[in-house]
Design an enzyme around this catalytic site. Structure first.
Site, PDB file in Angstrom:
ATOM      1  N   LYS A  95       0.967  -1.206  -0.026  1.00 17.07           N
ATOM      2  CA  LYS A  95      -0.032   0.118  -0.095  1.00 17.07           C
ATOM      3  C   LYS A  95       0.719   1.382  -0.002  1.00 17.07           C
ATOM      4  O   LYS A  95       1.995   1.153   0.430  1.00 17.07           O
ATOM      5  CB  LYS A  95      -0.929  -0.015   1.211  1.00 17.07           C
ATOM      6  CG  LYS A  95      -0.247   0.325   2.622  1.00 17.07           C
ATOM      7  CD  LYS A  95      -1.046   0.108   3.571  1.00 17.07           C
ATOM      8  CE  LYS A  95      -0.599   0.135   4.924  1.00 17.07           C
ATOM      9  NZ  LYS A  95      -1.244   0.182   6.222  1.00 17.07           N
ATOM     10  N   ARG A 123     -11.209   1.049  14.637  1.00 13.97           N
ATOM     11  CA  ARG A 123     -10.982   1.392  13.260  1.00 13.97           C
ATOM     12  C   ARG A 123     -11.954   0.826  12.208  1.00 13.97           C
ATOM     13  O   ARG A 123     -13.095   0.703  12.508  1.00 13.97           O
ATOM     14  CB  ARG A 123      -9.647   1.525  12.905  1.00 13.97           C
ATOM     15  CG  ARG A 123      -9.109   2.710  11.886  1.00 13.97           C
ATOM     16  CD  ARG A 123      -7.534   2.826  11.774  1.00 13.97           C
ATOM     17  NE  ARG A 123      -7.077   1.521  11.163  1.00 13.97           N
ATOM     18  CZ  ARG A 123      -5.723   1.677  10.718  1.00 13.97           C
ATOM     19  NH1 ARG A 123      -4.865   2.139  11.157  1.00 13.97           N
ATOM     20  NH2 ARG A 123      -5.316   0.086  10.215  1.00 13.97           N
ATOM     21  N   TYR A 131      15.058  30.336   6.380  1.00  9.55           N
ATOM     22  CA  TYR A 131      13.937  31.187   6.962  1.00  9.55           C
ATOM     23  C   TYR A 131      13.980  31.410   8.404  1.00  9.55           C
ATOM     24  O   TYR A 131      14.276  30.370   8.914  1.00  9.55           O
ATOM     25  CB  TYR A 131      12.551  30.695   6.315  1.00  9.55           C
ATOM     26  CG  TYR A 131      12.518  30.687   4.704  1.00  9.55           C
ATOM     27  CD1 TYR A 131      12.481  31.702   4.236  1.00  9.55           C
ATOM     28  CD2 TYR A 131      12.288  29.256   4.230  1.00  9.55           C
ATOM     29  CE1 TYR A 131      12.268  31.799   3.050  1.00  9.55           C
ATOM     30  CE2 TYR A 131      11.991  29.504   2.732  1.00  9.55           C
ATOM     31  CZ  TYR A 131      11.767  30.661   2.250  1.00  9.55           C
ATOM     32  OH  TYR A 131      11.815  30.534   0.805  1.00  9.55           O
ATOM     33  N   MET A 191      10.790  24.334   1.404  1.00 12.70           N
ATOM     34  CA  MET A 191      10.281  23.717   0.270  1.00 12.70           C
ATOM     35  C   MET A 191      11.080  22.657  -0.620  1.00 12.70           C
ATOM     36  O   MET A 191      10.799  21.415  -0.644  1.00 12.70           O
ATOM     37  CB  MET A 191       9.119  24.438  -0.697  1.00 12.70           C
ATOM     38  CG  MET A 191       8.430  23.679  -1.516  1.00 12.70           C
ATOM     39  SD  MET A 191       7.369  24.589  -2.387  1.00 12.70           S
ATOM     40  CE  MET A 191       6.047  25.143  -0.929  1.00 12.70           C
TER      41      MET A 191
END
Length: 397
Positions: A41, A139, A273, A321
Site C-alpha cells: 500500500k 478503526r 527562513y 520547500m
C-alpha cells in the site's frame, strides 16, 4: 521509464531489490507455517509499488495486499498474478472492477457486503470477500455486536452464489508495544469471532491478524497468513522490539542528493527562513537540494542528520520547500558531491529511524512521505547483474 542513471540526479531514492527479497525470505522464516502477504500500500511505503510487488512475488510471497481498490486494480492491470487483497473501501467504490479482476475484497459492514453482492449479480460472477472483525483497534472492521448479522448476510449471499467468503481477519492496535494488554485481549476476541463465524458455516481459506510486529514477535498470531508491511522494507516496526539487524532485516531505501552549492560564509550569518540558525564563526555551508516538497520533514529543521564527505552533519536552520542547508564546519566538498540522508547505516549514514527521532515521528512516515519528484532507482534487481539500475519516475499510482 528507464533513464541513464550515470547522469547526475538532484536526488534519488535507491531501492535495493535484493535486500527486499532477502527481507521477504527472512520474514517467511519467522512464520514458516503461514502464507505470506506482501503489503505494498501507499506505493509500497514509498518504495515503488510495481517493482516491489514483482520482487516480493519472486521471493515467494503468495499474496499481495493494498489499502485501496485502485492500488489493487493497478497491480492487476500491470500483470501481477495470484491473490491480491484490498481493504479500504467507500460506498460507490469500483466493486464491479474488483470482481472482474478477481480481487479479494474486505467487507467490514452490511453496506459493503450489499454493494459487492450487487456488483456480482450484475456481472453474473462470484465475488471474493473477506470479513474484517474489529477486535479492539476501533478503526475499520465489524464490532462483535454487529458480527452475527454480517456473518448471516454473508452466508446468505454465498448460498446465492454471489460471494465466496475467502477469509476472516483483523488488525492489532498495539502489537509494537511488548506486553501491552490489548494484544492478548484482541487475540482472544479474534479467536472468538472467528469461532462464531465458523460455527455458523463460514469456511475461510485464511484467517489472519499478524502485521509486522506480530510476524516477528508473536508466533501465536500467525494463523494461516501473515501481513508484514514496514518490516518487509527493512525497518523495525518499533525500536522497543529490536533493530532491523536483530530480526535479520536490511533497510531497502537509501535517500541521496547532490550538493547544489558549497560556499564560504562569515560568522553571524543567518541561515534559511527565520534565521533560526546563525553561523557561530567563519565556516562553509552546503546546500542540499531537497525539502519538504520532496518529503523531508520540516519538523527536522535544526536536527535532521546527513552524511557528507564521510562526516555526519545536521540541518542548519529551517528545512524549506525545495532545499536545506548544512554547516560544513570549514570542510570543502565540491558541488555535486553526494549527501546521504538515510540508508542502511553501513557507511555511517543516518537511518530512517534517525530521521524519525529527529522529527518526532516514526520511520514508516519517513520513507512513505518521500515524494514523486524523487526518482526511485532500482538496484540489485537483476540476477547475475547486481549493478544494473533502473530509474522509475512513474512509480506512483
Amino acid at each position: 521509464m528507464n533513464e541513464n542513471v550515470t547522469a547526475p540526479l538532484r536526488a534519488r531514492a535507491e531501492i535495493d531489490l535484493a535486500a527486499l527479497k532477502a527481507n521477504v525470505r527472512s520474514l517467511r522464516a519467522h512464520a514458516p507455517g503461514a502464507a505470506f502477504m506482501a503489503v505494498v500500500k501507499a506505493d509500497a511505503y514509498g518504495h515503488g509499488m510495481l517493482p516491489v510487488a514483482r520482487a516480493a512475488k519472486e521471493a515467494g510471497a503468495e499474496w499481495v495486499g493494498t489499502a485501496t481498490p485502485e492500488e489493487a486494480l493497478a497491480l492487476r492491470a500491470a500483470g501481477i498474478p495470484g491473490r491480491i487483497m484490498c481493504w479500504l473501501w467507500v460506498p460507490g467504490g469500483p466493486w464491479r472492477e474488483g470482481v472482474e479482476a478477481d480481487l479479494d475484497m474486505s467487507v467490514s459492514g452490511l453496506w459493503a457486503l450489499r454493494e459487492v453482492s450487487a456488483a456480482a449479480r450484475e456481472l453474473g460472477r462470484t465475488a471474493r470477500v473477506q470479513l474484517k472483525a474489529d477486535t479492539g483497534l476501533g478503526r475499520g472492521g465489524c464490532l462483535r455486536a454487529d458480527w452475527p448479522e454480517l456473518v448471516r448476510e454473508a452466508l446468505a449471499a454465498q448460498a446465492a452464489g454471489l460471494v465466496t467468503v475467502t477469509g476472516l481477519w483483523s488488525h492489532f492496535a498495539c502489537a509494537d508495544e511488548p506486553g501491552h494488554p490489548s494484544i492478548a485481549a484482541q487475540l482472544t476476541e479474534f479467536r472468538e469471532m472467528v469461532g462464531y463465524a465458523e460455527g455458523e458455516g463460514v469456511t475461510p481459506e485464511v484467517r489472519h491478524i499478524a502485521n509486522s510486529p506480530g510476524t516477528l514477535t508473536l508466533p501465536e498470531t500467525h494463523f494461516d497468513l501473515v501481513r508484514p508491511g514496514i518490516a518487509m522494507y527493512g525497518i523495525s516496526p518499533s525500536p522497543e522490539l529490536g533493530t532491523p539487524e536483530d530480526f535479520g532485516l536490511r533497510p531497502v531505501m537509501t535517500l541521496k542528493a547532490s550538493l547544489a552549492l558549497v560556499k564560504h560564509a562569515p560568522g553571524g550569518l543567518g541561515v534559511s527562513y527565520g534565521h533560526h540558525y546563525v553561523t557561530p564563526g567563519p565556516t562553509t555551508l552546503g546546500l542540499v537540494p531537497v525539502g519538504y516538497a520532496d518529503g523531508i520533514p520540516r519538523h527536522a529543521s535544526g536536527t535532521g542528520p546527513v552524511l557528507i564527505g564521510g562526516k555526519r552533519r545536521t540541518v542548519a536552520g529551517r528545512v524549506a520547500m525545495d532545499q536545506f542547508v548544512v554547516d560544513l564546519g570549514g570542510d570543502e566538498p565540491a558541488a555535486g558531491d553526494e549527501a546521504v540522508l538515510f540508508g542502511p547505516g553501513d557507511a555511517g549514514e543516518p537511518t530512517a529511524e534517525d530521521w524519525a527521532a529527529a522529527s518526532g515521528t516514526i520511520a514508516y512516515e519517513i520513507v512513505t512521505r518521500i515524494g514523486s519528484r524523487v526518482p526511485r532507482v532500482y538496484v540489485n534487481g537483476t540476477s547475475g547483474a547486481p549493478d544494473v539500475r533502473q530509474a522509475d519516475r512513474a512509480h506512483t499510482v
